[in-house]
Write a protein that holds these residues in place. Structure first.
Motif, PDB file in Angstrom:
ATOM      1  N   MET A  70       0.813  -1.221   0.000  1.00 12.46           N
ATOM      2  CA  MET A  70       0.000   0.000   0.000  1.00 12.46           C
ATOM      3  C   MET A  70       0.850   1.277   0.000  1.00 12.46           C
ATOM      4  N   LYS A  71       2.097   1.178   0.444  1.00 10.62           N
ATOM      5  CA  LYS A  71       2.981   2.345   0.499  1.00 10.62           C
ATOM      6  C   LYS A  71       4.287   2.001  -0.206  1.00 10.62           C
ATOM      7  N   SER A  72       4.808   2.922  -0.993  1.00  3.90           N
ATOM      8  CA  SER A  72       6.117   2.696  -1.598  1.00  3.90           C
ATOM      9  C   SER A  72       7.189   2.915  -0.530  1.00  3.90           C
ATOM     10  N   SER A  73       8.119   1.959  -0.419  1.00  7.76           N
ATOM     11  CA  SER A  73       9.172   2.072   0.588  1.00  7.76           C
ATOM     12  C   SER A  73      10.516   1.786  -0.072  1.00  7.76           C
ATOM     13  N   ALA A  74      11.572   2.427   0.458  1.00  5.55           N
ATOM     14  CA  ALA A  74      12.898   2.371  -0.184  1.00  5.55           C
ATOM     15  C   ALA A  74      13.886   1.635   0.693  1.00  5.55           C
ATOM     16  N   ILE A  75      14.902   1.075   0.054  1.00  5.21           N
ATOM     17  CA  ILE A  75      16.004   0.419   0.757  1.00  5.21           C
ATOM     18  C   ILE A  75      17.257   0.557  -0.105  1.00  5.21           C
ATOM     19  N   SER A  76      18.414   0.708   0.549  1.00  3.81           N
ATOM     20  CA  SER A  76      19.688   0.848  -0.176  1.00  3.81           C
ATOM     21  C   SER A  76      20.455  -0.460  -0.092  1.00  3.81           C
ATOM     22  N   LEU A  77      20.882  -0.973  -1.249  1.00  4.62           N
ATOM     23  CA  LEU A  77      21.625  -2.230  -1.323  1.00  4.62           C
ATOM     24  C   LEU A  77      22.941  -1.984  -2.050  1.00  4.62           C
ATOM     25  N   HIS A  78      23.931  -2.870  -1.833  1.00  9.40           N
ATOM     26  CA  HIS A  78      25.163  -2.779  -2.617  1.00  9.40           C
ATOM     27  C   HIS A  78      25.376  -4.104  -3.341  1.00  9.40           C
ATOM     28  N   TYR A  79      25.987  -4.019  -4.523  1.00 12.52           N
ATOM     29  CA  TYR A  79      26.192  -5.217  -5.344  1.00 12.52           C
ATOM     30  C   TYR A  79      27.457  -5.031  -6.173  1.00 12.52           C
ATOM     31  N   ALA A  80      28.280  -6.072  -6.213  1.00 10.84           N
ATOM     32  CA  ALA A  80      29.551  -5.994  -6.926  1.00 10.84           C
ATOM     33  C   ALA A  80      29.452  -6.727  -8.256  1.00 10.84           C
ATOM     34  N   VAL A  81      29.872  -6.051  -9.342  1.00 13.92           N
ATOM     35  CA  VAL A  81      29.995  -6.670 -10.668  1.00 13.92           C
ATOM     36  C   VAL A  81      31.459  -6.538 -11.064  1.00 13.92           C
ATOM     37  N   GLY A  82      32.181  -7.654 -10.981  1.00 10.48           N
ATOM     38  CA  GLY A  82      33.625  -7.588 -11.220  1.00 10.48           C
ATOM     39  C   GLY A  82      34.283  -6.800 -10.099  1.00 10.48           C
ATOM     40  N   GLU A  83      35.053  -5.772 -10.480  1.00 18.54           N
ATOM     41  CA  GLU A  83      35.737  -4.952  -9.479  1.00 18.54           C
ATOM     42  C   GLU A  83      34.888  -3.766  -9.040  1.00 18.54           C
ATOM     43  N   LYS A  84      33.851  -3.459  -9.802  1.00 18.84           N
ATOM     44  CA  LYS A  84      33.002  -2.304  -9.467  1.00 18.84           C
ATOM     45  C   LYS A  84      31.956  -2.694  -8.434  1.00 18.84           C
ATOM     46  N   VAL A  85      31.740  -1.791  -7.466  1.00 15.73           N
ATOM     47  CA  VAL A  85      30.693  -1.991  -6.465  1.00 15.73           C
ATOM     48  C   VAL A  85      29.642  -0.909  -6.686  1.00 15.73           C
ATOM     49  N   TYR A  86      28.396  -1.331  -6.851  1.00 17.03           N
ATOM     50  CA  TYR A  86      27.299  -0.402  -7.151  1.00 17.03           C
ATOM     51  C   TYR A  86      26.418  -0.204  -5.922  1.00 17.03           C
ATOM     52  N   LEU A  87      25.864   1.003  -5.794  1.00 12.96           N
ATOM     53  CA  LEU A  87      24.859   1.296  -4.769  1.00 12.96           C
ATOM     54  C   LEU A  87      23.495   1.337  -5.445  1.00 12.96           C
ATOM     55  N   LEU A  88      22.576   0.520  -4.971  1.00 12.75           N
ATOM     56  CA  LEU A  88      21.244   0.429  -5.583  1.00 12.75           C
ATOM     57  C   LEU A  88      20.211   0.974  -4.600  1.00 12.75           C
ATOM     58  N   ASN A  89      19.603   2.096  -4.948  1.00  6.26           N
ATOM     59  CA  ASN A  89      18.502   2.649  -4.145  1.00  6.26           C
ATOM     60  C   ASN A  89      17.205   2.100  -4.719  1.00  6.26           C
ATOM     61  N   LEU A  90      16.658   1.092  -4.060  1.00  7.78           N
ATOM     62  CA  LEU A  90      15.510   0.345  -4.582  1.00  7.78           C
ATOM     63  C   LEU A  90      14.216   0.823  -3.923  1.00  7.78           C
ATOM     64  N   ILE A  91      13.179   1.094  -4.728  1.00  2.00           N
ATOM     65  CA  ILE A  91      11.863   1.488  -4.194  1.00  2.00           C
ATOM     66  C   ILE A  91      10.842   0.448  -4.637  1.00  2.00           C
ATOM     67  N   ASP A  92      10.170  -0.167  -3.673  1.00  2.00           N
ATOM     68  CA  ASP A  92       9.094  -1.119  -3.975  1.00  2.00           C
ATOM     69  C   ASP A  92       7.782  -0.346  -3.969  1.00  2.00           C
ATOM     70  N   SER A  93       7.005  -0.459  -5.047  1.00  5.04           N
ATOM     71  CA  SER A  93       5.783   0.345  -5.172  1.00  5.04           C
ATOM     72  C   SER A  93       4.550  -0.559  -5.206  1.00  5.04           C
ATOM     73  N   PRO A  94       3.364  -0.016  -4.875  1.00  2.00           N
ATOM     74  CA  PRO A  94       2.140  -0.824  -4.911  1.00  2.00           C
ATOM     75  C   PRO A  94       1.694  -1.108  -6.344  1.00  2.00           C
ATOM     76  N   GLY A  95       0.893  -2.178  -6.498  1.00  3.46           N
ATOM     77  CA  GLY A  95       0.357  -2.517  -7.812  1.00  3.46           C
ATOM     78  C   GLY A  95      -1.140  -2.320  -7.888  1.00  3.46           C
ATOM     79  N   HIS A  96      -1.792  -2.135  -6.725  1.00  6.10           N
ATOM     80  CA  HIS A  96      -3.244  -1.943  -6.714  1.00  6.10           C
ATOM     81  C   HIS A  96      -3.579  -0.571  -7.273  1.00  6.10           C
TER      82      HIS A  96
END
Length: 1159
Positions: A70-96
């Motif tokens: 019912m509410k969009s909420s955010a979370i910050s994740l990190h993920y490494a591809v090879g030598e690069k490390v990425y910061l992913l600001n992910l927002i989960d949103s409603p579908g209704h």
């Protein structure tokens, strides 16, 4: 959250090139939160076993109960591809659909989106809506085709059938994207053609290309063929599609299999990548990849190398439960399975353990996100200009200093000299106990050791005190007890000291008052500069104009200076900065550009959304695009009247916390809550009761909106009998009857043609109005163009006030297109020159009703006058020839606006009605000071008789003002004349609210209402489009519920390859409450409807029709089964508003006989 992980995220925030801001978009129940769980589990925040079951980002209790976000909420994740490390600001949103406003707030802050589609249900209405929202915000989408396990377990498709099904799903999604792209290309090409045509006209060449017959030729497909659209579509070989089953924890891109098989088969990975998806097959003998798998009846490469393996694994684990086969596959895949998983009674546990190691879904999705979605540095100039241009304004018309800010957006720099630009998309409420500053701080090792030492010391002191007490009891001498009192006192003092130290180390619980308090956090993104804790920033309201501010503020001013008051500009400080981690918040000291964050301390400055900046030249961002229309209204009151202040405060907080909810106080004093749907309403009421007001409340039944309209006289009545001239005769009889009963006064006259003439009570003015029903296409056009009509009204208002308002050429083209469409739809002798004679739109000056000027000899300025000025901004500053408005012109418009705002049937707004003013006579005996009229550009013109005396010499209060302004006799200078003209305008406008004006407004309103009543009146009901997916067994029950609730099925179709039917129907909003629950109950949960507001529809039955014959009484009489639906709705609205309702109070006036009397 661990300290190491927080420090890592803070470090990653500084590198904007490796940041990805993304949101997850999909239809309801397509697996957004389950996929988000898998991504969160990859960072170790939750257990991978709980992924899909915990629904970590659904932090509300009602979200967990209902199983929807019912509410969009955010979370910050990190993920490494090879030598690069990425910061992913992910927002989960409603579908209704009720919470689509939350999707809008999420999409605005992101650069990319992960669109999820259920492989069985395919493209649903909300899938199309979220793709459109992503397109409007210029963000790049990638696709996840989810729930692949359903093809195997539920539909039991073979691998080859599944391949065909997947191709169809991809075609459906790409068709939606292609439609959006095509409309954009055609629009741009039309603009390009127009510019080229103007250029040719200037050079004196032919204005258009001509064909062999001399006709104009436009090849609309040329622009589409030239434009490269390959990057827009979803294609597995491009790497922007993941095939997944989030609930089982697996997902893959074909790149993974291409690399795997290139090592085993010796074929280059690039070749495999191009041929794995498509009509290719592997020729085993020649060891070559050939084309034409379908024509030759061969197994496609995708089926042979990819799907067959997955199907075999599911068959071994789920269907056959063959342990030996499973062990072979586990060893060949090289994965480790614990004995607990292998011996578990549920085969899904074993399957998930194998798949999540073999093809982890988080790895496939996060790698695709890092490779395919843009970083904040890749923001396009087109998107920046779109964000900076509010309404109809053109980017080039903004001040030079404002245009220079575009480079700050594009650079996304965090340097000290870069201006800070932040956009707040929504405010959300957080319980004060969850705030980082109120949380119990974890103890360090030193503090734990110190506490342990203090506890030991206190224990030793207690033991010593006990021994001392025992020795005192055993001693027989009184002196010894006196002597031993001293050391005990010292010990006690030491003990108290230790206790004080312990209290100092103990983290105290917050007070109960603070516990219950809700604090607001702004959901925001930094677009430029670096926001620091405690930094002062400007808060720019949606109506803030940087050009106006530049004139009022000193050059080079900053936030810390003492500045003069500027409209829609305030200063606040960002008291707290937070990192959003789903259910938790973490304190931050500074946030660089390109990051999503939470800001505390803005609740007194920001209502729903705002723009923050350290530069006053920054424009406010464009408003958010909301798909859902708030339409469901309820009146709310507290159970105990003394708690009304708490309710008012709670509704104010709710209004701030919900981007879509609206809170109104009606004229009757009712507090009304407006929401997008039934589920949204329930959530708002729960929030009000439990979080914001914290009182018992009672909500009324939903207030259903209706519209009133007139129709052409029907040819048949309710029982299909011909009416002929009956309608006109009835009107004449009605007029005669009302006149004989004295209900029609001398001031009102109604003729047989429907023209209503009303004289004002003072007899100085007469208005004649006729009503015509607008064609349905015109009503729909006006309703859909309400924003454009509002812009047109603003432009006309600025022109009347003598101000220049620069409008973008695109807006002027849209206005010209609206005018052309109206001209093409309003045809026939009744509508001759109607478009040019439009006086106003209503209600609220932009509604779907029209006021026409049919007064002989009155040429007023056209509402389309902005089109005559041309799109050239240089030409806009050239003054036009003055166009005269008659006296009290505004009174006529005001009367029309009031009449259209509340109709005579049940005080609901009118729709699709045209009021034509055919007479407007003002008596010459009106005092002269009434006859000052405004002329465009601010001049004043006298409309009295030729040779009449000047207004300045009339014996009024205005005379002394003007004489004072003339400053003695002699020649009048230009400045004095201008001042005299200005004062005349002020005097005239001050007197425009006099008794004549008021009576004219009332007369116009009454004339409109009477003219409306002289035509066949009808109610219009709001309609939902209802889409239901159901199996064949429950189809009849779905039809039964729809029929019972006045629904109408438009079409039904069977989804190919499934046993599901998709029914599309329309349903009145008035009958929709409890509809979803009833459908679920009747079908045992096998069908679930999706309701979206669609349109307004005329209810065919006449609410005023009265049965006269026996047959009519039988069908429609008082005791009949079929009630008049329109009358029922109308009376319900009138009863709610406290209006008179004509109904029988007592139906059977007989004394009730009790059972005892009957014996």
């Amino acid at each position: 959250m661990g300290l190491t992980s927080l420090e890592k995220i803070i470090t990653l925030q500084r590198n904007a090139a490796n940041i990805r801001n993304l949101c997850i978009l999909a239809h309801v129940d397509h697996g957004k939160t389950t996929l988000a769980d898998c991504l969160v589990a990859s960072n170790g925040i939750i257990s991978s076993r709980l992924a899909g079951k915990l629904r970590y980002l659904d932090s509300r209790e009602d979200e967990q109960l209902r199983g929807i976000t019912m509410k969009s909420s955010a979370i910050s994740l990190h993920y490494a591809v090879g030598e690069k490390v990425y910061l992913l600001n992910l927002i989960d949103s409603p579908g209704h659909v009720d919470f689509s406003s939350e999707v809008s707030t999420a999409v605005r802050l992101c650069d990319g989106a992960v669109v999820i589609v259920d492989v069985v249900e395919g493209v649903c209405p909300q899938t199309q809506a979220v793709l459109r929202q992503a397109w409007l915000e210029n963000i790049r989408p990638v696709l996840v085709i989810n729930k692949m396990d359903r093809l195997i377990v539920e539909l039991k498709l073979s691998a080859q059938e599944a391949h065909l099904h997947l191709q169809k799903i991809l075609e459906q999604v790409n068709a939606v994207t292609g439609t959006l792209f095509t409309s954009k290309v055609l629009e741009e090409r039309a603009e390009k053609e127009e510019r080229a045509e103007k250029k040719r006209e200037k050079e004196g060449e032919a204005s258009a290309a001509t064909g062999p017959g001399g006709e104009q030729v436009y090849d609309w497909s040329a622009g589409l063929e030239d434009t490269d659209d390959s990057h827009l579509y979803f294609s597995p070989e491009q790497g922007n599609v993941v095939f997944a089953s989030a609930i089982d924890g697996w997902g893959f891109r074909i790149q993974q299999f291409a690399q795997l098989y290139s090592q085993r088969m010796g074929i280059r990975a690039e070749v495999l990548l191009k041929t794995l998806w498509g009509d290719f097959y592997l020729n085993a003998k020649a060891k070559r990849i050939m084309k034409g798998a379908q024509a030759k009846g061969k197994k496609p490469l995708f089926v042979q190398l990819v799907l067959d393996n997955i199907w075999t694994l599911y068959d071994a684990v789920i269907t056959q439960r063959d342990k030996e086969k499973v062990e072979k596959m586990v060893s060949s895949l090289g994965v480790k399975v614990t004995s607990r998983d292998s011996h578990h009674s549920d085969p899904k546990v074993l399957l998930s353990a194998i798949c999540s190691q073999w093809l982890p879904v988080s790895q496939a999705v996060l790698t695709m996100v890092c490779e395919k979605l843009p970083s904040p540095l890749d923001i396009t100039s087109e998107r920046v200009e779109k964000l900076m241009c509010v309404g109809a304004r053109l980017f080039d018309s903004l001040p030079e200093e404002t245009q220079q800010l575009r480079s700050a957006f594009l650079q996304c720099s965090s340097q000290a000299e870069a201006p800070v630009i932040v956009f707040v998309s929504k405010m959300f409420a957080v319980d004060s106990k969850s705030m980082p500053q109120n949380k119990q701080r974890p103890l360090t090792q030193e503090e734990i050791a110190q506490r342990r030492e203090l506890a030991r010391q206190r224990h030793a002191d207690r033991m010593a005190a006990n021994r001392q007490a025992e020795s005192q009891d055993a001693g027989s001498q009184s002196g010894s007890s006196t002597q031993s009192a001293l050391p005990t006192g010292d010990k006690t003092t030491d003990s108290e000291c230790v206790t004080g130290q312990m209290d100092g180390l103990t983290v105290r619980e917050p007070k109960s008052e603070d516990e219950s308090k809700e604090e607001f956090v702004a959901f925001a993104r930094v677009y430029s500069g670096e926001l620091r804790r405690g930094q002062k920033v400007f808060v720019l309201g949606p109506k803030y104009d940087p050009a106006q501010a530049l004139c009022m503020l000193p050059e080079g001013c900053s936030v810390n200076d003492s500045l003069p008051r500027v409209p829609h500009l305030s200063v606040c400080s960002a008291e707290n900065l937070y990192l959003l981690m789903g259910r938790e918040l973490e304190d931050l000291d500074r946030v660089p550009a390109g990051n999503i964050l939470g800001i505390g301390g803005l609740e007194d400055y920001v209502l729903k959304s705002a723009t923050l900046s350290t530069s006053p030249v920054c424009p406010p961002f464009t408003s958010l695009n909301f798909e859902a229309t708030p339409i469901v209204r309820v009146a709310i009151e507290p159970k105990h009247a003394s708690e009304m202040p708490k309710l008012v405060r709670g509704m104010r907080l709710l209004n701030q916390a919900d981007p879509c909810a609206e809170v109104l106080i009606q004229e009757t004093g009712e507090h009304v809550l407006v929401t997008a749907g039934e589920v949204h309403l329930q959530r708002c009421l729960d929030d009000l009761r439990d979080r914001f007001a914290k009182i018992e409340i009672s909500a009324s039944k939903p207030i259903i909106p209706f519209r009133e309209t007139v129709v052409r006289p029907p040819k048949v009545d309710m029982v299909n009998e011909e009416l002929g001239r009956q309608q006109k005769v009835a009107i004449i009889h009605q007029v005669k009857e009302e006149a004989s009963q004295g209900r029609l006064s001398d001031t009102l006259h109604l003729d047989a043609t429907g023209l209503v003439s009303i004289t004002t009570p003072n007899g100085l003015a007469l208005v004649g109005v006729r009503v015509l029903p607008l064609p349905e296409e015109v009503t729909r056009l006006l309703e859909g163009s309400s924003e454009l009509v509002r812009t047109l009204e603003q432009v006309n208002l600025s022109l009347r006030e003598g101000r220049t308002l620069q409008v973008s050429p695109r807006t002027l083209e849209a206005i010209a297109g609206l005018k052309a469409q109206l001209a093409s739809l309003l045809l026939g002798w009744k509508w001759r020159d109607a478009v040019e004679r439009i006086w106003a739109f209503g209600p609220r000056r932009y509604g779907p009703n029209i006021l026409l000027n049919s007064v002989d000899g009155y040429q007023r300025p056209s509402v389309w006058q902005c089109l005559d000025r041309g799109p050239d901004p240089v030409a806009e500053s050239v003054p036009q020839a003055p166009a005269v408005l008659r006296d009290f012109d505004n009174s006529i418009v005001s009367g029309f606006q009031l009449a259209t705002l509340s109709g005579p049937m049940c005080e609901e707004p009118l729709m699709g009605v045209c009021f034509s003013v055919e007479r407007w006579d003002v008596s010459p005996s009106v005092p002269m000071q009434h006859q000052d009229s405004l002329v465009e550009g601010g001049a004043v013109e006298q409309l009295g008789e030729p040779g009449g005396e000047d207004v300045g010499h009339s014996p009024t209060a205005v005379e002394t003002e003007e004489e004072g302004g003339l400053g003695g006799g002699g020649a009048t200078t230009a400045t004095e004349a201008e001042g005299q003209s200005k004062r005349r305008v002020e005097a005239g406008s001050a007197y425009c609210y006099g008794p004549v004006s008021g009576q004219l407004i009332a007369a116009m309103k009454e004339a409109c209402r009477r003219a409306f009543q002289a035509k066949p009146q009808r109610l219009m009901a709001a309609m939902y489009t209802c889409e239901i997916a159901a199996t064949a067994e429950v189809l009849g029950r779905v039809y039964g519920v729809l029929g019972k609730r006045e629904g109408r099925v438009l079409h039904e179709e069977m989804k190919e390859g499934t046993d599901m039917f998709v029914i599309k129907a329309v349903l009145p909003v008035a009958e929709s409450f409890g509809f979803a629950d009833e459908i679920r109950k009747r079908t045992s949960g096998l069908a679930s409807p999706q309701l979206v507001f669609s349109h307004w529809e005329v209810i065919s039955s006449d609410p005023y029709w009265v049965p006269t014959t026996e047959e009519e009484y039988l069908h429609f009489g008082e005791k009949a089964d079929s009630a008049n639906q329109a009358l029922k709705y109308m009376n319900a609205v009138r009863r709610r508003k406290g209006l008179y309702v004509e109904e029988k109070i007592v139906e059977h006036a007989e004394k009730q006989r009790t059972l005892s009397k009957n014996k």
